[in-house]
Write a protein that holds these residues in place. Structure first.
Motif, short mmCIF file in Angstrom:
data_model
loop_
_atom_site.label_atom_id
_atom_site.label_comp_id
_atom_site.label_asym_id
_atom_site.label_seq_id
_atom_site.Cartn_x
_atom_site.Cartn_y
_atom_site.Cartn_z
N ARG A 206 0.86 -1.19 0.00
CA ARG A 206 0.00 0.00 0.00
C ARG A 206 0.90 1.23 0.00
NH1 ARG A 206 -5.23 1.38 1.90
NH2 ARG A 206 -5.55 -0.63 2.93
N GLY A 207 0.84 2.00 -1.10
CA GLY A 207 1.67 3.19 -1.21
C GLY A 207 3.14 2.85 -1.07
N ARG A 208 3.82 3.57 -0.15
CA ARG A 208 5.25 3.32 0.09
C ARG A 208 5.49 2.42 1.29
NH1 ARG A 208 8.48 6.82 -2.77
NH2 ARG A 208 7.41 8.55 -3.83
N GLY A 261 -6.37 0.24 -3.20
CA GLY A 261 -5.26 0.83 -2.47
C GLY A 261 -4.09 -0.11 -2.25
N ASN A 263 -1.53 -2.85 -3.93
CA ASN A 263 -1.01 -3.17 -5.26
C ASN A 263 -0.18 -4.44 -5.25
OD1 ASN A 263 -2.01 -0.73 -6.50
ND2 ASN A 263 -0.38 0.37 -5.42
#
Length: 303
Positions: A206-208, A261, A263
């Protein structure tokens, strides 16, 4: 006595893991492949391929023939290139390798189109539903999806390709949607066995944030993406599949993306060659043809 046709036939056979795969690649029937292989083995007086219920494996003699056949055919192609270069034309035999499903949908037409526009070129396309098993000199361009394991090859990016976790409305109506990756342990999951990956470990980010690995227990698994997608469409479970393969189903809502959200690792599409130097005119031309065709990412207009 063997001919260059025999050598090219055996190279196509050596590039696959079963006689059925070889038949599909050569566009002939499996009995025709078996008959031709038997005839070649009889003429040479040695066994070239061991057959089993799990597929085929080259014997020591088969590996030697594949190696030398690749060298001989490569030298013949280089000679044709040199002669064609003196005439200022793109000519010779172009050998392309691609994954089975992706190759059928996106590469086969481009190979035919390139040959049509380059009348002095002949071309062969080898498609495989498993990791390619190739003599080192048996291809000019390989279309590859996902992680690149051989760092000696040169990669030319063709198109971005996400992996999408999805399921049918029927499955979600029956079992509900996972809210977080760990919930997948309690769902029916469909696994695709390809490229020697650990197919039961699905990794999300999720994101970074840090990657989250989830060990699934697949209720269904296959070595072909087509089967995995068909099972998901029929409501049998959740699948993680390439964007190029499910984009149209996501657009039509036949498959619903899950875990917004989060990946999965991308599986971008690249064209591989053995070296940047000394590319034949036909190889360089086909690379340019591929890059132009994929510049607009054909599956993205379906999402």
């Amino acid at each position: 006595m063997i001919t260059t046709d025999d050598l090219r036939f055996f190279l196509s056979l050596a590039a696959t893991s079963s006689l059925a795969q070889a038949a599909r690649a050569l566009d002939v029937t499996p009995p025709a492949v078996t008959q031709r292989l038997h005839a070649l083995e009889k003429r040479l007086g040695v066994r070239l391929v061991n057959r089993s219920g799990r597929g085929t494996a080259l014997t020591d003699e088969g590996r030697l023939l594949a190696l030398r056949a690749g060298q001989i055919c490569g030298e013949l192609n280089e000679l044709a290139d040199e002669l064609a270069g003196r005439r200022g034309v793109v000519a010779g035999h172009l050998r392309v390798v691609a994954p089975l499903g992706f190759g059928q949908r996106y590469v086969a037409g481009l190979v035919a189109e390139f040959r049509k526009n380059s009348e002095d070129v002949t071309a062969s396309l080898t498609l495989s539903d498993g990791p390619p098993r190739l003599a080192t000199d048996n291809w000019d361009v390989m279309v590859h999806i996902g992680e690149l394991r051989d760092s000696t090859l040169v990669a030319y990016p063709l198109a971005p390709n996400r992996r999408i976790l999805c399921a049918s409305p029927a499955y979600l109506g029956r079992r509900g949607a996972p809210a977080k990756p760990e919930d997948l342990r309690d769902h029916d999951c469909i696994a695709l066995r390809e490229n020697d990956e650990d197919v039961t470990l699905w990794r999300f980010r999720r994101g970074r944030g840090a990657a989250v690995g989830v060990r699934i227990a697949p209720v269904l698994s296959s070595n072909t993406g087509a089967a995995a997608v068909e099972w998901a469409l029929a409501g049998h479970g959740i699948v993680a599949r390439s964007e190029w393969d499910v984009a149209e189903h996501v657009q039509s809502r036949a498959l619903v993306p899950l875990l917004a959200g989060w990946n999965l690792p991308e599986a971008n599409v690249v064209a591989l060659v053995k070296s940047r130097q000394d590319l034949s005119a036909r190889t360089a031309g086909f690379l340019a043809h591929l890059r132009a065709a994929f510049a607009m990412t054909p599956w993205r207009d379906k999402l």
